[in-house]
Enzyme design. Sequence first.
Site, PDB file in Angstrom:
ATOM      1  N   GLU A  64     -42.494  46.304  22.230  1.00  0.00           N
ATOM      2  CA  GLU A  64     -41.051  46.082  22.263  1.00  0.00           C
ATOM      3  C   GLU A  64     -40.734  44.742  22.926  1.00  0.00           C
ATOM      4  O   GLU A  64     -39.885  43.978  22.447  1.00  0.00           O
ATOM      5  CB  GLU A  64     -40.349  47.210  23.018  1.00  0.00           C
ATOM      6  CG  GLU A  64     -38.839  47.051  23.022  1.00  0.00           C
ATOM      7  CD  GLU A  64     -38.140  47.963  24.008  1.00  0.00           C
ATOM      8  OE1 GLU A  64     -37.018  48.404  23.713  1.00  0.00           O
ATOM      9  OE2 GLU A  64     -38.713  48.226  25.092  1.00  0.00           O
ATOM     10  N   TRP A  86     -36.181  52.448  19.031  1.00  0.00           N
ATOM     11  CA  TRP A  86     -34.826  52.099  18.598  1.00  0.00           C
ATOM     12  C   TRP A  86     -34.373  52.845  17.350  1.00  0.00           C
ATOM     13  O   TRP A  86     -33.294  52.567  16.823  1.00  0.00           O
ATOM     14  CB  TRP A  86     -34.751  50.590  18.335  1.00  0.00           C
ATOM     15  CG  TRP A  86     -34.739  49.774  19.583  1.00  0.00           C
ATOM     16  CD1 TRP A  86     -35.816  49.254  20.244  1.00  0.00           C
ATOM     17  CD2 TRP A  86     -33.589  49.390  20.339  1.00  0.00           C
ATOM     18  NE1 TRP A  86     -35.412  48.562  21.361  1.00  0.00           N
ATOM     19  CE2 TRP A  86     -34.047  48.628  21.442  1.00  0.00           C
ATOM     20  CE3 TRP A  86     -32.219  49.603  20.193  1.00  0.00           C
ATOM     21  CZ2 TRP A  86     -33.180  48.086  22.392  1.00  0.00           C
ATOM     22  CZ3 TRP A  86     -31.360  49.066  21.126  1.00  0.00           C
ATOM     23  CH2 TRP A  86     -31.844  48.317  22.212  1.00  0.00           C
ATOM     24  N   TYR A 128     -31.042  42.368  22.602  1.00  0.00           N
ATOM     25  CA  TYR A 128     -31.828  41.563  23.538  1.00  0.00           C
ATOM     26  C   TYR A 128     -32.437  40.286  22.964  1.00  0.00           C
ATOM     27  O   TYR A 128     -32.230  39.195  23.488  1.00  0.00           O
ATOM     28  CB  TYR A 128     -32.960  42.406  24.127  1.00  0.00           C
ATOM     29  CG  TYR A 128     -32.515  43.570  24.950  1.00  0.00           C
ATOM     30  CD1 TYR A 128     -32.226  43.430  26.306  1.00  0.00           C
ATOM     31  CD2 TYR A 128     -32.410  44.847  24.391  1.00  0.00           C
ATOM     32  CE1 TYR A 128     -31.829  44.510  27.077  1.00  0.00           C
ATOM     33  CE2 TYR A 128     -32.014  45.942  25.158  1.00  0.00           C
ATOM     34  CZ  TYR A 128     -31.721  45.763  26.497  1.00  0.00           C
ATOM     35  OH  TYR A 128     -31.326  46.839  27.248  1.00  0.00           O
ATOM     36  N   CYS A 189     -29.173  47.121  28.821  1.00  0.00           N
ATOM     37  CA  CYS A 189     -29.270  47.862  30.083  1.00  0.00           C
ATOM     38  C   CYS A 189     -29.948  46.983  31.133  1.00  0.00           C
ATOM     39  O   CYS A 189     -29.393  46.745  32.202  1.00  0.00           O
ATOM     40  CB  CYS A 189     -30.039  49.158  29.880  1.00  0.00           C
ATOM     41  SG  CYS A 189     -29.197  50.326  28.805  1.00  0.00           S
ATOM     42  N   ARG A 209     -28.019  47.432  34.632  1.00  0.00           N
ATOM     43  CA  ARG A 209     -26.699  48.042  34.827  1.00  0.00           C
ATOM     44  C   ARG A 209     -26.730  49.559  34.680  1.00  0.00           C
ATOM     45  O   ARG A 209     -25.959  50.290  35.304  1.00  0.00           O
ATOM     46  CB  ARG A 209     -25.689  47.473  33.826  1.00  0.00           C
ATOM     47  CG  ARG A 209     -26.020  47.835  32.387  1.00  0.00           C
ATOM     48  CD  ARG A 209     -24.888  47.584  31.414  1.00  0.00           C
ATOM     49  NE  ARG A 209     -25.303  48.018  30.095  1.00  0.00           N
ATOM     50  CZ  ARG A 209     -25.089  49.245  29.599  1.00  0.00           C
ATOM     51  NH1 ARG A 209     -24.466  50.169  30.314  1.00  0.00           N
ATOM     52  NH2 ARG A 209     -25.516  49.565  28.388  1.00  0.00           N
ATOM     53  N   ASP A 212     -31.935  55.131  32.803  1.00  0.00           N
ATOM     54  CA  ASP A 212     -32.424  56.493  32.594  1.00  0.00           C
ATOM     55  C   ASP A 212     -33.759  56.595  33.339  1.00  0.00           C
ATOM     56  O   ASP A 212     -34.775  56.074  32.882  1.00  0.00           O
ATOM     57  CB  ASP A 212     -32.583  56.734  31.091  1.00  0.00           C
ATOM     58  CG  ASP A 212     -33.252  58.049  30.744  1.00  0.00           C
ATOM     59  OD1 ASP A 212     -33.668  58.784  31.658  1.00  0.00           O
ATOM     60  OD2 ASP A 212     -33.379  58.336  29.542  1.00  0.00           O
TER      61      ASP A 212
END
Length: 307
Positions: A64, A86, A128, A189, A209, A212
């Site tokens: 990733e 994703w 991203y 995130c 921000r 999980d």
Amino acid sequence: MNRHYEHQYLDLMRDVWERGSERMDRTGIGTRSVFGVTLRFDLAGGAMPLVTTKRVYWKTATRELLWFLSGSTNIRPLVLQGVKIWNEWPHARYLRETGEDISLEEFVGRIGDDEAFAVRWGELGPVYGKQWTDWPTWRYRKDGLYERGHGINQVAEVVRSLRENPGSRRHIIEGWNVAELDRMALPPCHKTYQYHVADGRLNCALYQRSCDVALGLPFNLWAAACLQRMLAQQTELEPGELVWMGGDVHLYLNHGALVEEQLSRQPSGNPRLDLTRKPPSIFDYAIDDFVVRDYAPQPPIQAPVAV
């Protein structure tokens, strides 16, 4: 005896589950959440913050990361490598926009088999990789209109600035492009990376921000440390400290079984990452360049992903 680095992660998991405020969230599942957390890991000697109390599929996380660095925003390159991170977001959009009753497995199969289908339905928007390597700019024309300028490759700029001006306080990679958030399948995130050079060591502070803890954080820590190691190698610095800072740090209410099982386990071992070669640039790494040693994790723990 020094405390194992992973206890920071387990202590955080316990604190969120026992002390966190219960809140509803956009997924409708609900979370227990705390706000404002810091974890610190020293990457000296090849050390990596790789969770051992369950198996972390570090190659998936690395693939990733390499996908981010490629600038791609389509899931097809990941699908072709068996990376499923994703898939749920474009599948949900396909169901919503077409009304076709198609399983996630069938949808992903079509993404892999049909390039045209992937172009139409595999896009995630300017997530991203787009922001990291091609942050959009606009320029004012003489006729009073604006036109698209050259995109900014933030990663390449950080490599350059680390080499030319290591004492700078502007070694930053930013993913939170306010103007494009509504076009992203999921706003970033892990949003802000800042790098710092001291005594020949490259340190990183990552602000996330939303986190999980159960499913995301083990991947986030690994990927951030990988990127830090790659940047250090490219700029001839030693890896230093990774400082992770979380804003909304949460566990989903349907992750109780995972939390109970993982907190019953004890961390062990000190896995190391070897980078087997130094590629010509930060964008030329391949999955075979990453070799993990001394990693003997406990079995994986399954839990549902909130979309």
